[in-house]
Design a protein around this motif. Structure first.
Motif, PDB file in Angstrom:
ATOM      1  N   CYS A 224     -17.695 -64.755  19.670  1.00  0.00           N
ATOM      2  CA  CYS A 224     -17.245 -64.624  18.285  1.00  0.00           C
ATOM      3  C   CYS A 224     -16.662 -63.225  18.112  1.00  0.00           C
ATOM      4  O   CYS A 224     -17.117 -62.269  18.745  1.00  0.00           O
ATOM      5  CB  CYS A 224     -18.426 -64.826  17.332  1.00  0.00           C
ATOM      6  SG  CYS A 224     -18.000 -64.667  15.573  1.00  0.00           S
ATOM      7  N   GLU A 225     -15.678 -63.085  17.238  1.00  0.00           N
ATOM      8  CA  GLU A 225     -15.056 -61.784  16.998  1.00  0.00           C
ATOM      9  C   GLU A 225     -15.783 -60.976  15.929  1.00  0.00           C
ATOM     10  O   GLU A 225     -15.471 -59.805  15.719  1.00  0.00           O
ATOM     11  CB  GLU A 225     -13.592 -61.977  16.596  1.00  0.00           C
ATOM     12  CG  GLU A 225     -12.735 -62.585  17.708  1.00  0.00           C
ATOM     13  CD  GLU A 225     -11.289 -62.750  17.293  1.00  0.00           C
ATOM     14  OE1 GLU A 225     -10.980 -62.452  16.111  1.00  0.00           O
ATOM     15  OE2 GLU A 225     -10.472 -63.165  18.136  1.00  0.00           O
ATOM     16  N   ARG A 227     -18.611 -58.784  14.707  1.00  0.00           N
ATOM     17  CA  ARG A 227     -19.596 -57.924  15.359  1.00  0.00           C
ATOM     18  C   ARG A 227     -20.996 -58.086  14.778  1.00  0.00           C
ATOM     19  O   ARG A 227     -21.971 -57.588  15.347  1.00  0.00           O
ATOM     20  CB  ARG A 227     -19.164 -56.455  15.276  1.00  0.00           C
ATOM     21  CG  ARG A 227     -19.119 -55.880  13.875  1.00  0.00           C
ATOM     22  CD  ARG A 227     -18.542 -54.466  13.877  1.00  0.00           C
ATOM     23  NE  ARG A 227     -19.375 -53.546  14.638  1.00  0.00           N
ATOM     24  CZ  ARG A 227     -20.378 -52.841  14.109  1.00  0.00           C
ATOM     25  NH1 ARG A 227     -20.674 -52.972  12.822  1.00  0.00           N
ATOM     26  NH2 ARG A 227     -21.065 -52.012  14.848  1.00  0.00           N
ATOM     27  N   PHE A 232     -21.145 -62.269  19.363  1.00  0.00           N
ATOM     28  CA  PHE A 232     -20.148 -61.227  19.593  1.00  0.00           C
ATOM     29  C   PHE A 232     -20.202 -60.763  21.048  1.00  0.00           C
ATOM     30  O   PHE A 232     -21.276 -60.584  21.622  1.00  0.00           O
ATOM     31  CB  PHE A 232     -20.413 -60.037  18.662  1.00  0.00           C
ATOM     32  CG  PHE A 232     -19.408 -58.925  18.786  1.00  0.00           C
ATOM     33  CD1 PHE A 232     -18.102 -59.093  18.358  1.00  0.00           C
ATOM     34  CD2 PHE A 232     -19.772 -57.699  19.340  1.00  0.00           C
ATOM     35  CE1 PHE A 232     -17.174 -58.061  18.469  1.00  0.00           C
ATOM     36  CE2 PHE A 232     -18.860 -56.663  19.455  1.00  0.00           C
ATOM     37  CZ  PHE A 232     -17.554 -56.849  19.018  1.00  0.00           C
TER      38      PHE A 232
END
Length: 315
Positions: A224-225, A227, A232
């Motif tokens: 996943c982008e 954070r 992430f």
């Protein structure tokens, strides 16, 4: 949104290699089961069921996939007898001390895959190996090997040593180290800002990596982008600790919705597949189904009587 490219597996198999320094596999398994609705099996030491002949052959292969020069392209070589003897001892003794050897990750994964699946890859099991060995992959951007925390595939590999060594520590830590500050003094000064060997936070942090492995099994896309999300793809120790322990939420809204959909689908889609294909199942599958259907002490509600059949077991 991630799409399911494989059916939901019937179970999650957790394996261990070497001394995991207090990592709690049962805790990790329960977490995965709670989040996904898919039961887990703690398979323990990955080498425990194999013959001496097979382990001897494996020792030779392991000795041949060491990365001796991280800055050079890897090539298979003929290992020395001492290297084979080392591998033989370490796979027979789970408490064997790690000596910082870097293995070629893709080839390491292939050897583990051959052990677990024996040439018959099964997508009905999500297999994850937690290891105390360090592996790396070739980085085409800067033409060298880099240590990795994880390598996702069939099976997925997660290294507790990699979790300590691969994500970068604060820049000033390395500057102070180059200036001659003793490493133990630096660890004391920067305590809490990065993970260390035997860290009590290891099990909690690895929950996110275990979920990444499971999502890779389902979708081929484990990251996943965001954070703040456990999925992430962290490259710094600060990012690891933030995404796994200090984020605004456990999973971003997009992945939270995906995981909810996953749990809503599980285990019934797996069970219908399981009963026809006779995939090996654990009693924990029945435990989950019982709780979903209101079955207590083996008593099936009349409305379900005759409609529920316990999954078959192979062999």
């Amino acid at each position: 949104m991630n799409d399911f490219i494989h059916h939901i597996p019937a179970c999650i198999d957790l394996y261990k290699e070497g001394d995991l320094r207090g990592l709690n596999l049962q805790n990790l398994g329960r977490y995965l089961e709670e989040k996904t609705g898919v039961p887990f099996r703690n398979q323990g030491n990955i080498y425990k069921k194999y013959s001496e002949k097979k382990l001897e052959a494996l020792a030779k292969k392991l000795a041949s996939i060491k990365v001796k020069d991280p800055g050079g392209k890897f090539s298979l070589g003929v290992p020395l007898q001492a290297e084979i003897d080392y591998e033989r001892r370490r796979i027979r003794k789970p408490g064997w001390k790690v000596f910082g050897i870097l293995y070629e990750g893709v080839l390491y994964q292939k050897l583990v895959s051959d052990l677990i699946f024996e040439g018959r890859l099964s997508l009905d099991r999500c297999s994850i190996l937690f290891t105390n060995q360090l592996f790396g992959t070739w980085d085409r951007d800067n033409w060298r090997y880099h240590a990795r925390v994880s390598l996702y595939g069939f099976p997925s590999l997660i290294s507790i040593v990699g979790l300590v060594e691969a994500p970068a520590k604060p820049k000033e830590f390395y500057l102070r180290k180059q200036m001659g500050t003793p490493i133990e003094s630096l660890k004391e000064e920067y305590e809490g800002r990065f993970l260390d060997h035997g860290d009590s936070r290891m099990t909690e942090v690895l929950k996110g990596y275990a979920m990444q492995a499971f999502l890779f099994h389902l979708t081929g896309d484990p990251f996943c982008e965001d954070r703040n999300c456990r999925l992430f793809n962290s490259h710094w120790q600060a990012e690891v600790l933030h995404s796994q322990m200090d984020g605004q939420y456990e999973f971003c809204p997009r992945h939270e919705a995906f995981i909810k959909e996953l749990k809503d689908r599980s285990p019934f889609s797996s069970l219908s597949y399981l009963s026809t294909s006779c995939q090996e199942a654990d009693d924990s599958i029945t435990r989950i189904v019982n709780s979903r259907l209101g079955i207590t002490n083996g008593n099936v509600p009349k409305i379900l009587d005759g409609a529920f059949q316990k999954p078959k077991k192979c062999g």
